[in-house]
Design a protein around this motif. Structure first.
Motif, PDB file in Angstrom:
ATOM      1  N   ASP A 120      -9.024  -9.996  -8.025  1.00  0.00           N
ATOM      2  CA  ASP A 120      -7.749 -10.847  -8.023  1.00  0.00           C
ATOM      3  C   ASP A 120      -6.525 -10.070  -8.764  1.00  0.00           C
ATOM      4  N   PHE A 121      -6.689  -9.529  -9.690  1.00  0.00           N
ATOM      5  CA  PHE A 121      -5.734  -8.826 -10.671  1.00  0.00           C
ATOM      6  C   PHE A 121      -5.254  -7.725  -9.779  1.00  0.00           C
ATOM      7  N   ALA A 122      -6.149  -6.687  -9.209  1.00  0.00           N
ATOM      8  CA  ALA A 122      -5.977  -5.780  -8.522  1.00  0.00           C
ATOM      9  C   ALA A 122      -5.294  -5.889  -7.204  1.00  0.00           C
ATOM     10  N   LYS A 123      -5.490  -6.956  -6.526  1.00  0.00           N
ATOM     11  CA  LYS A 123      -4.731  -7.525  -5.307  1.00  0.00           C
ATOM     12  C   LYS A 123      -3.310  -7.732  -5.659  1.00  0.00           C
ATOM     13  N   ARG A 124      -2.920  -8.730  -6.927  1.00  0.00           N
ATOM     14  CA  ARG A 124      -1.893  -8.910  -7.177  1.00  0.00           C
ATOM     15  C   ARG A 124      -1.125  -7.645  -7.453  1.00  0.00           C
ATOM     16  N   LEU A 125      -1.545  -6.745  -8.209  1.00  0.00           N
ATOM     17  CA  LEU A 125      -1.024  -5.682  -8.449  1.00  0.00           C
ATOM     18  C   LEU A 125      -0.525  -4.726  -7.485  1.00  0.00           C
ATOM     19  N   GLU A 126      -1.501  -4.827  -6.356  1.00  0.00           N
ATOM     20  CA  GLU A 126      -1.181  -3.851  -5.278  1.00  0.00           C
ATOM     21  C   GLU A 126      -0.004  -4.500  -4.471  1.00  0.00           C
ATOM     22  N   LYS A 127       0.084  -5.768  -4.454  1.00  0.00           N
ATOM     23  CA  LYS A 127       1.245  -6.457  -3.781  1.00  0.00           C
ATOM     24  C   LYS A 127       2.786  -6.214  -4.624  1.00  0.00           C
ATOM     25  N   LEU A 128       2.520  -6.304  -5.922  1.00  0.00           N
ATOM     26  CA  LEU A 128       3.677  -6.059  -6.724  1.00  0.00           C
ATOM     27  C   LEU A 128       4.037  -4.335  -6.491  1.00  0.00           C
ATOM     28  N   ALA A 129       3.164  -3.717  -6.487  1.00  0.00           N
ATOM     29  CA  ALA A 129       3.479  -2.077  -6.327  1.00  0.00           C
ATOM     30  C   ALA A 129       4.180  -2.190  -4.988  1.00  0.00           C
ATOM     31  N   GLU A 130       3.749  -2.733  -3.824  1.00  0.00           N
ATOM     32  CA  GLU A 130       4.282  -2.656  -2.518  1.00  0.00           C
ATOM     33  C   GLU A 130       5.615  -3.191  -2.644  1.00  0.00           C
ATOM     34  N   LYS A 131       5.916  -4.339  -3.165  1.00  0.00           N
ATOM     35  CA  LYS A 131       7.092  -4.883  -3.500  1.00  0.00           C
ATOM     36  C   LYS A 131       8.400  -4.150  -4.173  1.00  0.00           C
ATOM     37  N   LEU A 132       7.858  -3.410  -5.187  1.00  0.00           N
ATOM     38  CA  LEU A 132       8.650  -2.265  -6.063  1.00  0.00           C
ATOM     39  C   LEU A 132       8.995  -1.421  -4.970  1.00  0.00           C
ATOM     40  N   LEU A 133       7.962  -0.744  -4.313  1.00  0.00           N
ATOM     41  CA  LEU A 133       8.460   0.357  -3.347  1.00  0.00           C
ATOM     42  C   LEU A 133       9.346  -0.124  -2.447  1.00  0.00           C
TER      43      LEU A 133
END
Length: 320
Positions: A120-133
């Motif tokens: 769950d944490f990794a999926k949230r981080l993945e989405k946050l990384a893509e938002k930041l990109l």
């Protein structure tokens, strides 16, 4: 000294959006680092990840680290140690294929925690990384999705978490928690201990502390973003200073290009800089080739790595 940039992501949704975007842009241009608050990852998720990580270190990793230190005689060193770091670490790969079930020596409780909480944490981080990109794309004048697509390769990005603990060190003046380096990859999201400090970045000729803050996510840019941004954004040297007291937890999640992704400066950014004859010429390369070079040169300056990749180019592109 300027204040370390702290970005409140909630302000992107209101009248402060333009000022917040400019603050992100300034951080990328002049710091290579910034710290996020109100980033959308629930505090209770972060608290559970922290509890599991610290518990796993105490139960499974601490004694092993002590044995390693004793074997290498590091507690009694009298001269600076330059060939290893004072850290206990392992790596979780999330994309393109998870390795969680393959990692040995994880007790059942933590393995359950990884499978449920870390997924769950990794999926949230993945989405946050893509938002930041995409926010970086907006600031760079690139189409939405450009950076994600540049990282994609044939199988999608590489995404994983380096789980580290930095135990108390009796000789922090002689051995680093982690020696100075830039990160090879794309964008890095760090969940760090809020009580034990140690992370520093190099700004100009001064080492600056990255402030530990409860429930924040520290973001830094890797070498690949510097190349794609044609030098407008920079990866910067950073290190971890070992501490005499307290164990520092660090979960650094790396959103990197796919192994076969071809990395090169965005053509529109090259055109903008075409008149600047002093602009560094960045190479075009396959990410996996860069990583093979990086392994042996991690703790050296990035510029010779770029030059080495440039020398290997078979399809060079003009970047100045």
């Amino acid at each position: 000294m300027e204040n370390f940039p702290i970005i409140n992501l909630e302000k992107l949704n209101g009248t402060d959006r333009a000022a917040t975007m400019e603050k992100i842009n300034d951080a990328c241009e002049n710091w290579g680092f910034f710290e996020l608050v109100n980033h959308g990852i629930p505090h209770e998720v972060m608290d559970t990840v922290e509890k599991l990580t610290k518990g796993h270190y105490k139960k499974c990793m601490e004694e092993r680290f002590k044995e390693l230190i004793a074997k290498k005689g590091l507690e009694g060193v009298e001269a600076e140690v330059t060939d290893m770091d004072w850290e206990s670490t392992f790596f979780l790969r999330h994309l393109p294929v998870s390795n969680i079930s393959e990692i040995p020596d994880l007790d059942d409780v933590y393995r359950y925690g990884i499978r449920e909480v870390m997924r769950d944490f990794a999926k949230r981080l993945e989405k946050l990384a893509e938002k930041l990109l995409d926010l970086l794309c907006e600031n760079l004048g690139l189409p939405k999705g450009y950076l994600k697509n540049a990282f994609y390769g044939s199988k999608g990005p590489n995404f994983g978490t380096k789980v580290s603990n930095y135990p108390p060190c009796p000789k922090p003046d002689l051995i680093k928690g982690l020696r100075a380096h830039t990160d090879a990859g794309g964008i890095i999201l760090l969940f760090q201990d809020d009580k034990v400090s140690g992370l520093q970045l190099l700004k100009g000729d001064q080492w600056i502390d990255v402030p530990p803050m409860r429930h924040s996510i520290v973001v830094n840019l890797g070498d690949q973003l510097e190349v794609i941004a044609n030098g407008k954004y920079k990866s910067v040297m950073h290190r971890v200073i070992a501490q005499k007291d307290g164990t520092r937890m660090s979960l650094a999640s790396f959103y990197n290009p796919g192994s076969d992704a071809v990395i090169y400066p965005a053509p529109t950014l090259v055109e903008k800089e075409a008149k600047d004859q002093n602009k560094q010429v960045y190479p075009k390369f396959v990410f996996d080739d860069y990583m093979k070079l990086y392994v042996g040169l991690k703790f050296q300056a990035k510029e010779p790595r770029f030059e080495a990749m440039k020398a290997m180019e078979t399809d060079p592109i003009a970047t100045a």
